[in-house]
Scaffold this motif. Structure first.
Motif, PDB file in Angstrom:
ATOM      1  N   GLU B 211      55.213  82.122  -3.442  1.00  0.00           N
ATOM      2  CA  GLU B 211      54.101  82.012  -4.592  1.00  0.00           C
ATOM      3  C   GLU B 211      52.977  82.964  -3.976  1.00  0.00           C
ATOM      4  OE1 GLU B 211      54.585  81.530  -7.704  1.00  0.00           O
ATOM      5  OE2 GLU B 211      56.484  80.423  -7.673  1.00  0.00           O
ATOM      6  N   ILE B 212      52.101  83.299  -4.927  1.00  0.00           N
ATOM      7  CA  ILE B 212      50.782  83.815  -4.610  1.00  0.00           C
ATOM      8  C   ILE B 212      49.720  82.686  -5.111  1.00  0.00           C
ATOM      9  CG2 ILE B 212      49.242  85.804  -5.029  1.00  0.00           C
ATOM     10  CD1 ILE B 212      51.669  86.887  -3.568  1.00  0.00           C
ATOM     11  N   TYR B 213      48.875  82.594  -4.305  1.00  0.00           N
ATOM     12  CA  TYR B 213      47.757  81.969  -4.311  1.00  0.00           C
ATOM     13  C   TYR B 213      46.517  82.377  -3.882  1.00  0.00           C
ATOM     14  CZ  TYR B 213      51.346  78.292  -3.855  1.00  0.00           C
ATOM     15  OH  TYR B 213      52.532  77.572  -3.818  1.00  0.00           O
ATOM     16  N   ARG B 214      45.388  82.118  -5.119  1.00  0.00           N
ATOM     17  CA  ARG B 214      44.182  82.886  -5.121  1.00  0.00           C
ATOM     18  C   ARG B 214      42.920  82.076  -4.960  1.00  0.00           C
ATOM     19  NH1 ARG B 214      47.530  85.859  -8.491  1.00  0.00           N
ATOM     20  NH2 ARG B 214      47.845  87.892  -7.740  1.00  0.00           N
ATOM     21  N   THR B 215      42.001  82.413  -4.051  1.00  0.00           N
ATOM     22  CA  THR B 215      40.735  81.619  -3.891  1.00  0.00           C
ATOM     23  C   THR B 215      39.637  82.781  -4.167  1.00  0.00           C
ATOM     24  OG1 THR B 215      40.472  81.871  -1.697  1.00  0.00           O
ATOM     25  CG2 THR B 215      41.497  79.959  -2.638  1.00  0.00           C
ATOM     26  N   PRO B 216      38.410  82.307  -5.059  1.00  0.00           N
ATOM     27  CA  PRO B 216      37.554  83.190  -5.263  1.00  0.00           C
ATOM     28  C   PRO B 216      36.329  83.326  -4.143  1.00  0.00           C
ATOM     29  CG  PRO B 216      37.046  81.175  -6.218  1.00  0.00           C
ATOM     30  CD  PRO B 216      38.323  80.966  -5.623  1.00  0.00           C
ATOM     31  N   PHE B 217      35.424  84.243  -4.503  1.00  0.00           N
ATOM     32  CA  PHE B 217      34.084  84.259  -3.852  1.00  0.00           C
ATOM     33  C   PHE B 217      33.453  83.045  -3.912  1.00  0.00           C
ATOM     34  CE2 PHE B 217      34.870  89.077  -4.529  1.00  0.00           C
ATOM     35  CZ  PHE B 217      34.693  89.380  -3.318  1.00  0.00           C
ATOM     36  N   GLN B 218      32.756  82.664  -2.740  1.00  0.00           N
ATOM     37  CA  GLN B 218      31.962  81.333  -3.084  1.00  0.00           C
ATOM     38  C   GLN B 218      30.574  81.512  -2.097  1.00  0.00           C
ATOM     39  OE1 GLN B 218      34.847  78.496  -1.264  1.00  0.00           O
ATOM     40  NE2 GLN B 218      36.061  78.312  -3.085  1.00  0.00           N
ATOM     41  N   ASN B 219      29.888  80.720  -2.257  1.00  0.00           N
ATOM     42  CA  ASN B 219      28.419  80.789  -1.616  1.00  0.00           C
ATOM     43  C   ASN B 219      28.231  79.264  -1.339  1.00  0.00           C
ATOM     44  OD1 ASN B 219      28.174  83.240  -3.153  1.00  0.00           O
ATOM     45  ND2 ASN B 219      26.372  83.400  -1.983  1.00  0.00           N
ATOM     46  N   HIS B 220      27.302  79.056  -0.201  1.00  0.00           N
ATOM     47  CA  HIS B 220      27.032  77.805   0.558  1.00  0.00           C
ATOM     48  C   HIS B 220      26.226  77.065  -0.287  1.00  0.00           C
ATOM     49  CE1 HIS B 220      27.436  81.182   3.449  1.00  0.00           C
ATOM     50  NE2 HIS B 220      28.150  80.349   4.280  1.00  0.00           N
ATOM     51  N   ASN B 221      25.340  77.826  -0.965  1.00  0.00           N
ATOM     52  CA  ASN B 221      24.282  77.064  -1.692  1.00  0.00           C
ATOM     53  C   ASN B 221      23.662  75.743  -1.005  1.00  0.00           C
ATOM     54  OD1 ASN B 221      23.923  78.353  -4.253  1.00  0.00           O
ATOM     55  ND2 ASN B 221      25.915  78.101  -4.629  1.00  0.00           N
ATOM     56  N   ALA B 222      23.342  75.727   0.054  1.00  0.00           N
ATOM     57  CA  ALA B 222      22.472  74.645   0.632  1.00  0.00           C
ATOM     58  C   ALA B 222      21.228  74.577  -0.085  1.00  0.00           C
ATOM     59  CB  ALA B 222      21.933  75.158   2.083  1.00  0.00           C
ATOM     60  N   ILE B 223      20.840  73.248  -0.241  1.00  0.00           N
ATOM     61  CA  ILE B 223      19.740  73.110  -1.446  1.00  0.00           C
ATOM     62  C   ILE B 223      18.413  73.729  -0.751  1.00  0.00           C
ATOM     63  CG2 ILE B 223      18.318  71.416  -2.759  1.00  0.00           C
ATOM     64  CD1 ILE B 223      21.316  71.748  -3.629  1.00  0.00           C
ATOM     65  N   GLU B 224      18.177  73.913   0.372  1.00  0.00           N
ATOM     66  CA  GLU B 224      17.078  74.592   1.002  1.00  0.00           C
ATOM     67  C   GLU B 224      17.478  75.784   1.015  1.00  0.00           C
ATOM     68  OE1 GLU B 224      14.689  74.877   5.198  1.00  0.00           O
ATOM     69  OE2 GLU B 224      16.802  74.484   4.972  1.00  0.00           O
ATOM     70  N   PRO B 225      16.555  76.970   0.103  1.00  0.00           N
ATOM     71  CA  PRO B 225      16.894  78.060   0.296  1.00  0.00           C
ATOM     72  C   PRO B 225      16.533  78.761   1.862  1.00  0.00           C
ATOM     73  CG  PRO B 225      15.608  77.745  -1.571  1.00  0.00           C
ATOM     74  CD  PRO B 225      15.777  76.476  -0.715  1.00  0.00           C
ATOM     75  N   HIS B 226      17.205  79.858   2.153  1.00  0.00           N
ATOM     76  CA  HIS B 226      16.641  80.407   3.459  1.00  0.00           C
ATOM     77  C   HIS B 226      15.073  80.859   3.620  1.00  0.00           C
ATOM     78  CE1 HIS B 226      20.869  80.689   3.352  1.00  0.00           C
ATOM     79  NE2 HIS B 226      21.028  81.207   4.469  1.00  0.00           N
ATOM     80  N   ALA B 227      14.763  80.505   4.698  1.00  0.00           N
ATOM     81  CA  ALA B 227      13.093  80.754   4.597  1.00  0.00           C
ATOM     82  C   ALA B 227      12.911  81.065   6.336  1.00  0.00           C
ATOM     83  CB  ALA B 227      12.440  79.821   4.143  1.00  0.00           C
ATOM     84  N   VAL B 228      11.740  81.756   6.338  1.00  0.00           N
ATOM     85  CA  VAL B 228      11.259  81.993   7.670  1.00  0.00           C
ATOM     86  C   VAL B 228       9.412  82.088   7.410  1.00  0.00           C
ATOM     87  CG1 VAL B 228      12.890  83.339   9.113  1.00  0.00           C
ATOM     88  CG2 VAL B 228      11.433  84.440   7.550  1.00  0.00           C
ATOM     89  N   THR B 229       8.872  81.388   8.317  1.00  0.00           N
ATOM     90  CA  THR B 229       7.424  81.448   8.492  1.00  0.00           C
ATOM     91  C   THR B 229       7.161  81.861  10.043  1.00  0.00           C
ATOM     92  OG1 THR B 229       7.359  79.310   6.745  1.00  0.00           O
ATOM     93  CG2 THR B 229       5.292  79.901   8.218  1.00  0.00           C
ATOM     94  N   LEU B 230       6.572  83.155   9.956  1.00  0.00           N
ATOM     95  CA  LEU B 230       6.560  83.725  11.270  1.00  0.00           C
ATOM     96  C   LEU B 230       5.201  84.505  11.768  1.00  0.00           C
ATOM     97  CD1 LEU B 230       7.120  86.894  10.810  1.00  0.00           C
ATOM     98  CD2 LEU B 230       9.474  86.191  10.871  1.00  0.00           C
ATOM     99  N   ALA B 231       5.049  84.680  12.993  1.00  0.00           N
ATOM    100  CA  ALA B 231       3.774  85.354  13.294  1.00  0.00           C
ATOM    101  C   ALA B 231       3.815  85.839  14.533  1.00  0.00           C
ATOM    102  CB  ALA B 231       2.511  84.155  13.282  1.00  0.00           C
ATOM    103  N   TRP B 232       3.421  87.013  14.773  1.00  0.00           N
ATOM    104  CA  TRP B 232       3.270  87.639  16.146  1.00  0.00           C
ATOM    105  C   TRP B 232       2.076  87.242  16.845  1.00  0.00           C
ATOM    106  CZ3 TRP B 232       7.245  91.008  17.907  1.00  0.00           C
ATOM    107  CH2 TRP B 232       8.288  91.525  16.847  1.00  0.00           C
ATOM    108  N   ASP B 233       2.362  86.974  18.092  1.00  0.00           N
ATOM    109  CA  ASP B 233       1.402  86.917  19.296  1.00  0.00           C
ATOM    110  C   ASP B 233       1.485  87.846  20.239  1.00  0.00           C
ATOM    111  OD1 ASP B 233      -0.654  85.585  20.532  1.00  0.00           O
ATOM    112  OD2 ASP B 233       0.133  83.836  20.993  1.00  0.00           O
ATOM    113  N   GLY B 234       0.767  89.071  19.915  1.00  0.00           N
ATOM    114  CA  GLY B 234       1.052  90.023  20.895  1.00  0.00           C
ATOM    115  C   GLY B 234       2.092  90.552  20.985  1.00  0.00           C
ATOM    116  N   ASP B 235       3.014  90.501  21.905  1.00  0.00           N
ATOM    117  CA  ASP B 235       4.474  90.754  21.904  1.00  0.00           C
ATOM    118  C   ASP B 235       5.525  89.688  21.735  1.00  0.00           C
ATOM    119  OD1 ASP B 235       3.997  93.647  22.101  1.00  0.00           O
ATOM    120  OD2 ASP B 235       3.956  93.660  24.355  1.00  0.00           O
ATOM    121  N   GLU B 236       4.985  88.574  21.328  1.00  0.00           N
ATOM    122  CA  GLU B 236       5.774  87.466  21.152  1.00  0.00           C
ATOM    123  C   GLU B 236       5.804  87.100  19.691  1.00  0.00           C
ATOM    124  OE1 GLU B 236       5.040  84.203  23.713  1.00  0.00           O
ATOM    125  OE2 GLU B 236       5.695  85.287  25.514  1.00  0.00           O
TER     126      GLU B 236
END
Lengths: 168, 771, 326
Positions: B211-236
């Motif tokens: 038989e053939i079995y099919r599964t669809p595209f799925q997404n993780h959907n962690a309740i926290e959406p992806h995010a970054v809070t970032l800053a440069w400090d010179g070359d860091e």
């Protein structure tokens, strides 16, 4: 009139686009209330407005002028947890902890609704004015709060242990 | 053993000696694996629990920098082509706008290399980020707006107008398959196994399914959406991230911007769910680039739609499962082949849906193969139990179909095909008690009440059925585990490890294990994790953190013993002992053969005049994986109700009976099992990412239309475990984070079949398929 | 979200004045409009907050008059609604989540907009969002879309549960604009899409819903609402049915049926009702009436199941209700 947040009066922001959620998180740095979808589909931003649970992401802050808002930060005093918070820890009613403040605020609002006899989808008899918080009642009434880690059983147990038909 | 059954603990604590140097052949098991005192294996509440229930655990989008501005992204609306027009004037002129960055003004950024290059690269694709006018997927970021407030940034981003010269794109799976199927590789090894001539054996078999079995595209959907809070400090660059790979991310961001790994500091103390999705995606790079260009710290918190546009999910699979069996049920042939959709520039391995199939059943011949069909879409990626989550749907449904054809109980069919060694690799199993898991699970669930004839049990409008399936997930311990133990003069320890707490209970489990190894109480242990400047190169993936951290901490523990004996000197009761001869208990060391020779840590440090002792060590290379077939197992039992009028399916009971080595924390392990099972219920019944195949656009990039289970969908889920330690792994433990989702799709589908006589072979099992 | 001004209306007259003939949009609980504005589907330049309008639920001529600013939860909780119009209470609590029901107003619920994914997506074509642009739903993901009354321009559905019960009960909406007041049956308020799917209702620009009136309707007291959806809670209806039936000596003396999830408006099943009135109250007749109602249904690629599902659900709801008759 200001918004009163956890007992502290706050002026509404001048930009009427600012949601109650963003007022809390970005202007007041009260980040206990979480943003999960920003469109009313996940419940992570649930707070209490005059004791009623609402979604702070869909609430323009300006609309809540003169209202009393309670957030998760307003539930515990210093290090003493609210009994429901304690029950969440005990019953592992969370994993990552991100939906948790919304679940807890929602549950507190939910219990008030149940105590005054508000019906829900699984209410068998609409004429019945006393709500018994069975596991099924809790599940239906809490369905507006998504959890992706799958802590549903623990959340329901925590609420049931604190407020449910078997609560002490 | 179930979560509510705490084993009796002796009142007197026993000492724990050092674990072996490595977990290769000839080594004794980790003494902790059979250790029965203290908290190991009991129900321990999360150490970070009070913080989380107060909303006081800080997530990536909740850190602040002075002068910080907010980012908003604009996304392409075509799947492929060139940007011919990009009008940013209105956005630039909008109130509060600090910067609009497009390919025209973005700084030079080096595209990231293939997944795990140097063991460290973790970007989803190898494409250049905002370096040219090319579009590679529908939803690709075309502009970043920075403004003083999020409201201003969002509005300005909506004012950006783009025009495109579209190019032909492959956005449908059928089109992609027709264009060619490509061989696939999984960490360098071809996803293809052939043992004997399975097709010939299949053709000759008296009983078969195909038989053939099919599964669809799925997404993780962690309740926290992806995010970054970032800053440069010179070359860091300082990045507050939502990450399941902090050190990898530091290295990768450094690579993109021409920096050394140590110039990028990634901090991610808490992560609001990851599930495989929180590696490095273009928002990291765009935020860092825009911050550099604007000279301002940036918060880039993706909208929920943004997560769908920027972060890949699990891809679609189409699986053929064919089993040829003898009348007694023995498998002559097991064929599991098929094709998965893949982005063209993926760095990730393809969805390896065959990885369990070669380990589970004693077939006489096998053909296993995954091919890929390339599509012009966002790179797909790992999502909880990659391969197994969806592969187990095809395989375990086919087993059920075969059992039905043979007129045999599906558990009995599995019993008859239980292998003695791994049937494809030939390796002995390190620890396999699947049949025991089935036996206790079936008894607890009341499996004998199932009617073998489908469609025979009803309650009112509801047809009721039971189904079962095997769960399985590999034991993984990647190289890179390192940990530092710091023992302070007051007899407390700090464990430093660059691991991640995304809700798995890692912080708590690490504390439990460290406390037991060191003979301390749990509250004497502090765990610091989630920071790229801590020791180790540890990805929170493959359910491996427990083993990796365990291996590293045990190595550091050995090193600490040596240092402490040395420090203790000649005047100590421990004088002259070797590390192998001592064990930790009651806040100190004693000779394992002679407990009266004891000295406390505080005494040792005080006499040596030391404020603290700190040791750092690497876990041994994962030799165990080359000598044994190491997997976790489970038996999943489901009772489903299907409404005869509407076709709605509801799960009324579910039980998972697991064999995952020794369980470290009964409370958080149970939650991990349940969490996986609940995500599995979503996979079974409702989850699907709608990729519009006309133009490759995701049409339900939100939590209203991408359904994940709500409270009302989730029954009380029972979990239990064998608790049999694996003699060849640290603590005798296996990871438990991913196995829970495996087998659930099939257990549900098999229960639905048992309820209705209807076999649904394409997920999710929505009501329209059952009317 | 584009910048807008905000004003709070003291009463209905103030609201209509502030709305300035439709230049400003009325804002209720915000549960739909705030989301749509954030998605830039709606781009209001001014908002008039009408949550200060009447929230009263009052007796009127044997029926009930519900202020437009009454919250959904308050309506579902109201004793008279629960006992005399149970399908309305059931419909409300079947919709959205408790938090949203606490925020959303009755007026806002009625005027909520479709959840068609293509309407929401700025990267797709949508005649409802941009007239004459084309419709990406007709050949796209349309499992949730309309099977009744759709047009070549639009196949969107109205998402409300509450309105389905209101339609079944012959509710009327009380309206006010600068020229005065009028009332309209709710079944005439929402439009079918035709070639103007951008217009959800027949409201004039700036016209305000001030109240909803439920007429006296004895049979409503044993009414039912059944919602069929993809998860057990917190999902829009694939099909929903609000119904009430009165059976006298085995004959249908009166019946009300409305459907949700199948059309651009809450769909009053006039055809089925006419077919049933005066006939025997049997499951077979219910089934045939349902089939007649759905006879004009047109399926798209993914939503053909809704036709069968609607027929089955109507049949079962009526059969159950008839079985409960004294």
């Amino acid at each position: 009139m200001p918004i009163v947040i956890n007992g502290v009066a706050t002026e509404v922001p001048p930009d009427p686009r600012v949601s109650l959620l963003d007022l809390l998180r970005e202007r007041l740095t009260m980040t206990g209330t979480k943003k999960g979808c920003n469109q009313g589909a996940c419940g992570a931003c649930t707070v209490l407005a005059d004791g009623e649970r609402i979604l702070s992401c869909l609430a323009l802050a300006v609309q809540y002028d003169g209202r009393r808002i309670t957030t998760v930060e307003g539930l515990s005093e210093n290090d003493t947890l609210h009994p429901l918070q304690q029950a969440f820890v005990e019953h592992d009613g969370f994993q990552c902890g991100y939906c948790t403040p919304g679940q807890i605020c929602s549950a507190i609002g939910m219990v008030a609704e149940a105590n005054r006899g508000a019906p829900c989808h699984v209410t068998a008899d609409l004429a019945e004015e006393t709500v018994v918080l069975t596991r099924e009642q809790i599940r239906e009434r809490m369905s507006g709060n998504l959890c992706r880690c799958g802590a549903h059983n623990g959340i329901v147990e925590a609420i049931a242990a604190t407020y449910g038909d078997g609560a002490s | 053993m179930s979560e509510n059954h705490d084993a009796a603990r002796p009142a007197v604590k026993t000492a724990v000696g050092p674990a072996p140097d490595d977990w290769g052949p000839g080594r004794a098991p980790d003494p902790l694996s059979r250790h029965r005192s203290g908290t190991i294996g009991t129900r321990v509440s999360r150490v970070d629990g009070p913080l989380k229930v107060r909303g006081a655990a800080t997530f990536a989008a909740e850190f602040r920098f002075d002068g910080m501005v907010y980012a908003a992204l604009a996304f392409s609306t075509v799947p492929k082509g060139r940007i011919t027009e990009l009008d940013t004037a209105a956005a630039e002129g909008a109130p509060g706008v600090v910067l609009v960055m497009t390919y025209r003004n973005a700084p030079k950024i080096t595209p990231l290399p293939e997944w795990y290059t140097e063991g460290k690269a973790v970007a989803g694709d190898t494409l250049p980020v905002m370096q040219d006018d090319r579009i590679h997927w529908n939803g690709q970021p075309i502009a970043v707006v920075l403004a003083d407030t999020q409201e201003q940034a969002d509005h300005a981003a909506s004012l950006i107008r783009a025009g495109y010269e579209p190019e032909p794109a492959v956005t449908s799976f059928e089109q992609a398959k027709a264009a060619g199927r490509h061989p696939t590789f999984h960490y360098g090894r071809p996803l293809k196994t052939e043992i004997s001539d399975a097709e010939a054996a299949l053709a000759a078999a008296p009983v078969k399914v195909d038989e053939i079995y099919r599964t669809p595209f799925q997404n993780h959907n962690a309740i926290e959406p992806h995010a970054v809070t970032l800053a440069w400090d010179g070359d860091e660059l300082v990045v507050h991230d939502a990450s399941q790979a902090v050190v990898h991310t530091a290295w990768s961001l450094g690579y993109a911007f021409g920096l050394r790994q140590d110039q990028v500091h990634v901090s991610s103390p808490y992560v609001g769910g990851g599930f495989g999705g929180k590696s490095l995606w273009s928002h990291h790079i765009l935020a860092a680039a825009a911050a550099k260009l604007a000279g301002r710290p940036v918060r880039a918190a993706l909208t929920r739609e943004g997560v769908y546009r920027v972060v890949g999910g699990r891809t679609k699979t189409e699986q053929r499962v064919a089993i040829g069996a003898r009348p007694d049920g023995g498998f002559d042939a097991l064929v599991h082949t098929g094709v998965v959709a893949m982005g063209r520039h993926n760095t990730m391995p393809p969805e390896p849906f065959i990885t369990s199939t070669g380990s589970l059943y004693a077939a006489r011949s096998f053909t296993l193969e995954v091919e890929a069909a390339h599509m012009d879409m966002l790179a797909n990626t790992f999502m909880r139990a990659p391969g197994e989550a969806v592969g187990s749907f095809g395989l375990e449904c086919a087993i059920d179909e075969l059992a039905d054809r043979l007129g045999m109980d599906p558990i009995e069919l599995r019993v008859r095909n239980e292998p003695e060694r791994n049937p494809t690799s030939g390796l002995p199993f390190s620890s396999r008690h699947l049949l025991e898991a089935y036996r206790v699970g079936a008894e607890r669930f009341g499996w004998t009440e199932r009617s073998p004839r489908p469609g025979t049990r009803s309650e009112g409008e509801w047809r009721v059925g039971m189904g079962v399936a095997t769960a399985s997930h590999p034991y993984i311990r990647l190289p890179g585990g390192e940990a530092r133990i710091t023992l302070t003069a007051d007899g407390r320890v700090i464990i430093d490890v660059a691991a991640h707490e995304m809700g798995m209970g890692t912080e708590t489990t690490t504390a439990i294990v460290a406390a037991e190894r060191l003979g301390l109480d749990l509250d004497q242990v502090t765990v610091r994790q989630g920071d790229s400047r801590l020791p180790g190169l540890i990805m929170a993936g493959g359910a491996q953190q427990t083993a990796v951290i365990g291996g590293a901490v045990s190595a550091a523990h050995r090193a600490l013993l040596a240092v402490l004996i040395e420090l203790a000197g000649h005047d100590s009761p421990l004088a002259g002992l070797r590390p192998e001869e001592v064990g930790c208990v009651n806040g100190g060391l004693h000779k394992l053969e002679d407990p009266s020779r004891f000295e406390s840590y505080t005494d040792i440090l005080a006499r040596a005049g030391r404020g603290e002792v700190s040791v750092e060590a690497s876990g041994p290379p994962p030799l165990e994986l080359t000598h044994w077939s190491m997997r976790s197992y489970g038996a999943m039992f489901c009772e489903a109700r299907v409404n005869a009028v509407t076709g709605e399916t509801r799960i009324s009971r579910f039980l998972g009976s697991f064999d995952c080595g020794r369980i470290m924390n009964a409370k958080t392990a149970a939650s991990q099992f349940r969490g996986g099972i609940i995500m599995g219920l979503g996979l079974a019944l409702m989850e699907e990412t709608h990729l519009d195949e006309r133009h490759g656009r995701i049409m339900n990039p939100n939590l209203a239309e991408y359904h994940v289970p709500v409270h009302m969908d989730v029954p009380e889920i029972e979990v239990m475990w064998t608790d049999i330690p694996d003699p060849h792994s640290p603590m005798g433990a296996h990871g438990v984070g991913e196995i829970g989702i495996t087998g659930v799709g099939a257990a549900v589908a098999n229960a639905v079949y048992n309820a209705t006589g209807r076999r649904v072979r394409d997920l999710p099992i929505t009501l329209d398929k059952l009317l | 979200m584009r910048p807008f001004t905000y004003a709070r209306a003291a009463d209905a007259a103030d609201a209509v004045r502030l709305a300035d003939g439709g230049r400003a949009r009325y804002l209720g609980g915000g549960t739909n409009l705030v989301d749509l504005a954030r998605e830039t589907v709606e781009r209001p330049e001014a908002l008039v907050d009408v949550t200060g309008l009447s929230t009263a639920i009052e007796e009127i001529g044997g029926g009930l008059l519900i202020g437009a600013a009454a919250r959904n939860a308050a309506v579902a909780e109201h004793r008279a609604v629960r006992t005399r119009y149970p399908a309305l209470a059931r419909a409300i609590v079947a919709g959205a989540s408790a938090q949203i029901r606490n925020m959303a107003t009755v007026g806002g619920n009625i005027l909520q907009r479709t959840r068609c994914a293509y309407f929401y997506d700025d990267g797709s074509r949508c005649n409802k969002r941009r007239p004459e642009q084309g419709c990406d739903a007709i050949e796209g993901f349309n499992r949730g879309h309309a099977v009744l009354g759709a047009s070549a321009a639009c196949v969107a559905t109205h998402p409300s549960d509450m309105c389905v019960a209101l339609a079944a009960f012959d509710a009327t909406v009380h309206l006010r604009n600068a020229d005065g007041e009028r009332t309209l049956p709710i079944t005439d308020l929402h439009r079918l899409p035709g070639n103007r799917p951008d217009l959800d209702t027949v409201l004039e620009p700036g016209e305000l819903i001030t109240a909803v009136e439920l007429p006296a309707l004895a049979l409503a007291a044993s009414s039912a609402y059944r919602k069929v959806r993809d998860r057990a809670s917190y999902a829009f209806a694939l099909v929903s049915v609000a119904a009430a039936i009165e059976v006298t000596d085995g004959i249908v003396s009166d019946v009300r049926i409305a459907l949700g999830g199948v059309a651009h408006k809450p769909w009053r099943a006039w055809t089925a009702e006419a077919a049933l009135r005066g006939g025997p109250a049997t499951a077979e007749r219910f089934r045939r009436a349902a089939e007649e109602e759905l006879a004009s249904a047109v399926a798209l690629r993914h939503n053909a199941f809704k036709i069968e599902l609607a027929e089955r659900t109507i049949t079962t709801v009526l059969t159950d209700l008839a079985g409960e008759q004294p």
